[in-house]
Design a protein around this motif. Structure first.
Motif, PDB file in Angstrom:
ATOM      1  N   TYR A 125      63.734  65.541  16.353  1.00 23.69           N
ATOM      2  CA  TYR A 125      64.125  64.361  17.129  1.00 23.69           C
ATOM      3  C   TYR A 125      63.314  64.211  18.433  1.00 23.69           C
ATOM      4  O   TYR A 125      63.857  64.146  19.529  1.00 23.69           O
ATOM      5  N   ILE A 126      62.006  64.147  18.289  1.00 21.97           N
ATOM      6  CA  ILE A 126      61.159  63.858  19.452  1.00 21.97           C
ATOM      7  C   ILE A 126      61.462  62.434  19.936  1.00 21.97           C
ATOM      8  O   ILE A 126      61.487  61.490  19.148  1.00 21.97           O
TER       9      ILE A 126
ATOM     10  N   ASN B  93      59.750  64.722  13.839  1.00 21.97           N
ATOM     11  CA  ASN B  93      58.769  65.684  14.349  1.00 21.97           C
ATOM     12  C   ASN B  93      57.810  66.001  13.216  1.00 21.97           C
ATOM     13  O   ASN B  93      58.196  66.723  12.283  1.00 21.97           O
ATOM     14  N   PRO B  94      56.590  65.421  13.217  1.00 15.25           N
ATOM     15  CA  PRO B  94      55.940  64.720  14.339  1.00 15.25           C
ATOM     16  C   PRO B  94      56.438  63.279  14.492  1.00 15.25           C
ATOM     17  O   PRO B  94      57.144  62.764  13.635  1.00 15.25           O
ATOM     18  N   ARG B  95      55.979  62.679  15.623  1.00 16.35           N
ATOM     19  CA  ARG B  95      56.332  61.288  15.901  1.00 16.35           C
ATOM     20  C   ARG B  95      55.182  60.616  16.640  1.00 16.35           C
ATOM     21  O   ARG B  95      54.522  61.238  17.471  1.00 16.35           O
TER      22      ARG B  95
ATOM     23  N   PHE C 114      52.668  63.190  18.258  1.00 14.09           N
ATOM     24  CA  PHE C 114      53.112  64.437  18.888  1.00 14.09           C
ATOM     25  C   PHE C 114      53.823  65.300  17.855  1.00 14.09           C
ATOM     26  O   PHE C 114      54.614  64.809  17.044  1.00 14.09           O
ATOM     27  N   HIS C 115      53.533  66.594  17.893  1.00 18.25           N
ATOM     28  CA  HIS C 115      54.184  67.563  17.002  1.00 18.25           C
ATOM     29  C   HIS C 115      54.569  68.775  17.854  1.00 18.25           C
ATOM     30  O   HIS C 115      53.739  69.345  18.553  1.00 18.25           O
TER      31      HIS C 115
ATOM     32  N   VAL D 223      51.751  69.620  20.592  1.00 16.85           N
ATOM     33  CA  VAL D 223      50.406  69.217  20.188  1.00 16.85           C
ATOM     34  C   VAL D 223      50.338  67.691  20.193  1.00 16.85           C
ATOM     35  O   VAL D 223      51.235  67.020  19.668  1.00 16.85           O
ATOM     36  N   ALA D 224      49.290  67.135  20.790  1.00 13.28           N
ATOM     37  CA  ALA D 224      49.125  65.686  20.908  1.00 13.28           C
ATOM     38  C   ALA D 224      47.810  65.262  20.273  1.00 13.28           C
ATOM     39  O   ALA D 224      46.798  65.973  20.361  1.00 13.28           O
TER      40      ALA D 224
END
Length: 289
Positions: free
Chosen positions: A33-34, A153-155, A131-132, A59-60
């Protein structure tokens, strides 16, 4: 097959099984739930629900480099035992170290314990980022990463395509001054901050003051003469998104006009009326203009 070779194969299988079992025992729940707590033109504040790791990396990836492909990154993280340097959320400093060929996937933050938020800075306005969050634990001196995905996640999240105004100028007087600027594209209004440098505090009423969308000029009033101030602005748009702030612009208010009783009386006052029964003379004077 020779017995020694059979023993070797069985031993390797047991070792592999033991390593996988150890990893499975160490990690069972990935972060999920990012969410974006706030989004600006150059910053996204992330939050999420932690898994059961003792540490985690963020991580981006900038989708300007193409669609995100997390499969090889997960594989690479599954084969490394190294920890990563904390970039403090700064996208311009983050990098996945020691994983060759994935320079665009940047480890921008390293968190421990219950920490579950990360401000990701130095992003580009109008770009979409993936993002992860990867949970991990230390097994001896080796990092064991959970390389699974999870819900949200990722999002992928986009920065707003909104910049602050430019070309800020000020013409000061004794009570404040006139500020001017060049409008930002897509801005529907502006917030204004005025800071009293001597008091180390915002001037009264000028902390994120919504000045609307005047014609590239606004009068700051109510300040003190002969004092040092600074101001900055932010843009906002019809979706209530707010840009990053401009740099501060310093200015000093002018000295107050010095009128004495002599100068006031000698600057040709015009007598309007004399009431012979009173001691008051009504005049116009420099103090009334």
């Amino acid at each position: 097959m020779k017995r020694s070779t059979l023993y070797l194969l069985v031993s390797l299988m047991l070792i592999a099984f033991g390593v996988n079992a150890a990893k499975a025992g160490l990690l069972q729940a990935q972060a999920r739930y990012i969410a974006a707590a706030s989004v600006q033109s150059n910053q996204i504040n992330l939050a999420w629900i932690n898994g059961n790791g003792t540490k985690r990396i963020v991580v981006a990836y900038d989708l300007a480099n193409g669609a995100a492909d997390w499969a090889p990154v997960r594989t690479a993280l599954g084969t490394t035992t190294a920890e990563f340097t904390d970039a403090g959320g700064d996208f311009s400093n983050g990098s996945i170290q020691s994983i060759s060929g994935y320079a665009n996937y940047k480890v921008v933050d390293v968190l421990a314990g219950a920490a579950r938020t990360s401000p990701i800075t130095n992003l580009t306005a109008g770009h979409t980022y993936a993002f992860h969050v990867f949970e991990y634990r230390m097994n001896g001196g080796a990092a064991v990463y959970d390389t699974d995905g999870a819900t949200m996640n990722p999002r992928e999240i986009a920065t707003i395509d909104l910049a602050p105004p430019t070309g800020l100028l000020v013409t000061a007087n004794s009570e404040g001054g006139k500020i001017t600027w060049t409008n930002a594209t897509n801005a529907t209004g502006y917030f204004l901050d005025v800071f009293d440098i001597d008091a180390v505090d915002f001037a009264s009423g000028y902390d994120m003051l919504d000045i609307g969308n005047p014609s590239q000029a606004f009068w700051i009033m109510g300040l003190t003469a002969s004092k040092s101030y600074k101001f900055r602005m932010r843009s906002y748009n019809s979706a209530n998104k707010v840009s990053v702030a401009t740099s501060w612009v310093n200015f000093t208010t002018a000295a107050a006009p010095a009128y004495t009783l002599t100068s006031w009386l000698t600057e040709s006052p015009t007598v309007l009326k004399i009431d012979e029964t009173a001691t008051v003379m009504l005049t116009t004077s420099p103090l009334q203009t």
